[in-house]
Design a protein around this motif. Structure first.
Motif, PDB file in Angstrom:
ATOM      1  N   MET A 156      -3.221  -4.789  13.118  1.00 42.10           N
ATOM      2  CA  MET A 156      -3.574  -4.291  11.696  1.00 42.10           C
ATOM      3  C   MET A 156      -2.696  -3.535  11.104  1.00 42.10           C
ATOM      4  SD  MET A 156      -7.605  -4.219  12.474  1.00 42.10           S
ATOM      5  CE  MET A 156      -8.005  -4.317  10.747  1.00 42.10           C
ATOM      6  N   GLU A 157      -1.639  -3.145  11.625  1.00 40.22           N
ATOM      7  CA  GLU A 157      -0.619  -1.940  11.036  1.00 40.22           C
ATOM      8  C   GLU A 157       0.848  -2.386  11.243  1.00 40.22           C
ATOM      9  OE1 GLU A 157      -2.358   2.492  10.807  1.00 40.22           O
ATOM     10  OE2 GLU A 157      -2.009   1.694  12.639  1.00 40.22           O
ATOM     11  N   VAL A 158       1.330  -2.179  10.297  1.00 35.73           N
ATOM     12  CA  VAL A 158       3.214  -2.365  10.284  1.00 35.73           C
ATOM     13  C   VAL A 158       3.826  -1.117   9.709  1.00 35.73           C
ATOM     14  CG1 VAL A 158       3.224  -3.375   7.862  1.00 35.73           C
ATOM     15  CG2 VAL A 158       4.788  -4.006   9.467  1.00 35.73           C
ATOM     16  N   THR A 194       9.784  -1.661   8.890  1.00 33.23           N
ATOM     17  CA  THR A 194       9.527  -3.286   8.998  1.00 33.23           C
ATOM     18  C   THR A 194       9.188  -3.526   7.591  1.00 33.23           C
ATOM     19  OG1 THR A 194       8.740  -2.892  11.162  1.00 33.23           O
ATOM     20  CG2 THR A 194       7.929  -4.875  10.123  1.00 33.23           C
ATOM     21  N   VAL A 195       8.390  -2.914   6.511  1.00 30.03           N
ATOM     22  CA  VAL A 195       8.057  -3.027   5.379  1.00 30.03           C
ATOM     23  C   VAL A 195       9.233  -3.394   4.773  1.00 30.03           C
ATOM     24  CG1 VAL A 195       6.773  -2.540   3.467  1.00 30.03           C
ATOM     25  CG2 VAL A 195       5.503  -2.409   6.000  1.00 30.03           C
ATOM     26  N   LYS A 196      10.090  -2.220   4.783  1.00 29.32           N
ATOM     27  CA  LYS A 196      11.282  -2.110   3.872  1.00 29.32           C
ATOM     28  C   LYS A 196      11.946  -3.273   4.019  1.00 29.32           C
ATOM     29  CE  LYS A 196      14.690   0.118   1.837  1.00 29.32           C
ATOM     30  NZ  LYS A 196      15.082  -0.658   0.615  1.00 29.32           N
ATOM     31  N   ALA A 217       4.754   8.436   4.716  1.00 28.97           N
ATOM     32  CA  ALA A 217       5.759   8.088   5.734  1.00 28.97           C
ATOM     33  C   ALA A 217       7.058   7.435   5.068  1.00 28.97           C
ATOM     34  CB  ALA A 217       5.133   7.327   6.707  1.00 28.97           C
ATOM     35  N   TRP A 218       6.845   6.604   4.088  1.00 33.82           N
ATOM     36  CA  TRP A 218       7.854   6.037   3.267  1.00 33.82           C
ATOM     37  C   TRP A 218       8.683   7.045   2.720  1.00 33.82           C
ATOM     38  CZ3 TRP A 218       8.730   0.613   2.269  1.00 33.82           C
ATOM     39  CH2 TRP A 218       9.532   0.239   1.708  1.00 33.82           C
ATOM     40  N   ALA A 219       8.023   8.163   1.856  1.00 32.63           N
ATOM     41  CA  ALA A 219       9.059   9.040   1.452  1.00 32.63           C
ATOM     42  C   ALA A 219       9.744  10.037   2.446  1.00 32.63           C
ATOM     43  CB  ALA A 219       8.153  10.109   0.634  1.00 32.63           C
ATOM     44  N   GLN A 220       9.333   9.956   3.699  1.00 29.61           N
ATOM     45  CA  GLN A 220       9.986  10.716   4.565  1.00 29.61           C
ATOM     46  C   GLN A 220      11.221   9.904   5.551  1.00 29.61           C
ATOM     47  OE1 GLN A 220       7.340  13.261   7.400  1.00 29.61           O
ATOM     48  NE2 GLN A 220       5.945  12.232   5.999  1.00 29.61           N
TER      49      GLN A 220
END
Length: 108
Positions: free
Chosen positions: A3-5, A9-11, A96-99
């Motif tokens: 249920m999570e990524v 991986t998204v980037k 998390a994206w910002a880090q």
């Protein structure tokens, strides 16, 4: 079922121009403060009234993010209950994206 990524991986999916429906489920004021380019804002509370916008993507990869990953996980569970095949929550959210991805983004 997964249920999570993670945000790396998204980037990679976004950079690879994969067909991904990328949704920000935070509130408007959060979105106004900081956002990830390419994400569509649908605040968590608006999903039931805006589900029609997503019907055509029932079989697509849908990635939902919020601030830290809690709200998006709730949205993903709700989407699964509505029959969506592959909704995923971005673990750690925009924080998390910002880090890890874009350190120029404002953290809050």
């Amino acid at each position: 079922r997964i249920m999570e990524v993670d945000c790396k991986t998204v980037k990679a999916k976004l950079d690879g121009r994969e067909h991904v429906v990328f949704i920000d489920c935070r509130e408007q004021h959060e979105y106004d403060l900081v956002r990830i380019e390419g994400a569509t804002l649908i605040p968590m509370g608006e999903f039931p009234s805006r589900i029609a916008e997503l019907e055509q993507h029932k079989d697509s990869d849908i990635i939902v993010h919020c601030h830290h990953g809690g709200r998006s996980l709730n949205v993903v569970m709700w989407l699964k209950a509505q029959g969506f095949q592959n909704p995923l929550s971005m673990a750690g959210g925009i924080d998390a994206w910002a880090q890890e991805i874009d350190t120029t983004l404002t953290r809050y």
